[in-house]
Design an enzyme around this catalytic site. Structure first.
Site, PDB file in Angstrom:
ATOM      1  N   HIS A  10     100.021 -25.238  73.489  1.00 54.46           N
ATOM      2  CA  HIS A  10      99.691 -23.924  72.859  1.00 54.46           C
ATOM      3  C   HIS A  10     100.708 -23.041  73.114  1.00 54.46           C
ATOM      4  CE1 HIS A  10      95.973 -22.991  70.793  1.00 54.46           C
ATOM      5  NE2 HIS A  10      95.191 -22.322  71.790  1.00 54.46           N
ATOM      6  N   ASN A  54      92.913 -15.899  72.622  1.00 50.10           N
ATOM      7  CA  ASN A  54      91.710 -15.942  71.642  1.00 50.10           C
ATOM      8  C   ASN A  54      91.784 -14.350  71.616  1.00 50.10           C
ATOM      9  OD1 ASN A  54      91.397 -18.402  71.773  1.00 50.10           O
ATOM     10  ND2 ASN A  54      89.520 -18.387  72.830  1.00 50.10           N
ATOM     11  N   ASP A 104     101.290 -22.907  67.467  1.00 50.99           N
ATOM     12  CA  ASP A 104     101.068 -24.471  67.482  1.00 50.99           C
ATOM     13  C   ASP A 104     100.376 -24.556  66.350  1.00 50.99           C
ATOM     14  OD1 ASP A 104      99.239 -22.863  69.170  1.00 50.99           O
ATOM     15  OD2 ASP A 104      98.142 -24.834  69.149  1.00 50.99           O
ATOM     16  N   ASN A 129      92.312 -20.131  67.281  1.00 52.13           N
ATOM     17  CA  ASN A 129      91.649 -19.050  67.408  1.00 52.13           C
ATOM     18  C   ASN A 129      92.565 -17.951  67.909  1.00 52.13           C
ATOM     19  OD1 ASN A 129      88.809 -20.073  67.693  1.00 52.13           O
ATOM     20  ND2 ASN A 129      89.332 -20.957  69.493  1.00 52.13           N
TER      21      ASN A 129
END
Length: 193
Positions: free
Chosen positions: A21, A69, A94, A115
């Site tokens: 991520h 997020n 990513d 997100n």
């Protein structure tokens, strides 16, 4: 369009540093190193920031420290401060739906379940920014996606991801010059599957 802000999406802290991520952070770190940038924490931007110069264009690099997020808050704060429009922003992230070793660039589009992008679209109230999507592959089903992105890639995957990052760094000057057709073609030629 001239890119004025490049944002690498990721999660802050040592525990996340090598996770899939965080490829956006990896890209920004490599770009800063290439152009002699030095990241500093900037609380008013909710992130780490440095300025680099590519072809006499001042580019802000941002690594949000808000966690993935909530990335939009950081992006909005720096964009507002420097009066940067959405179409002058490149977000590096990513991408589950692209295999490791592949990087693709595009403008606009949906968040695709990411997100960090979802929050950014919500906060900026637009999808009109550019995205450099670095393939990390997909685990094969929906259940372990969180565990997959919040985990370290295998050696083989890491080598492929690093190759995609290197290829992306090689075309960044064309991105800045707005030669996107050339960038798309160049990245397609360098795909490793």
């Amino acid at each position: 369009m001239t890119i004025k802000l490049i944002v690498g999406l990721g999660n802050p802290g040592k525990n996340y540093k090598y996770h899939r991520h965080n490829v956006g952070f990896w890209f920004c770190d490599a770009l800063a190193k290439l152009y002699a940038g030095n990241f500093k924490k900037r609380t008013k931007f909710f992130g780490e920031v440095t300025q680099i110069n590519i072809f006499n264009h001042k580019i802000q690099l941002l690594k949000p420290t808000t966690f993935m997020n909530c990335s939009g808050q950081s992006i909005q704060s720096i964009a507002n401060f420097y009066q940067i429009n959405a179409d002058e922003i490149l977000i590096v992230h990513d991408e589950l739906n692209i295999n490791p070793g592949i990087a693709k660039i595009k403008s606009g589009g949906s968040h695709g379940g990411h997100n960090g992008l979802k929050n950014t679209i919500k906060i900026l109230e637009t999808k009109a920014f550019y995205r450099l999507r670095i393939g990390i592959g997909h685990p094969g089903n929906k259940l372990p996606i969180v565990d997959f992105v919040l985990n370290t890639p295998s050696k083989d995957e890491l080598d492929k991801i690093q190759n995609a990052l290197n290829n992306s760094l090689q075309v960044i000057e064309d991105v800045i010059k707005n030669n996107l057709d050339k960038v798309i073609k160049t990245l397609q030629k360098k795909e490793i599957i």
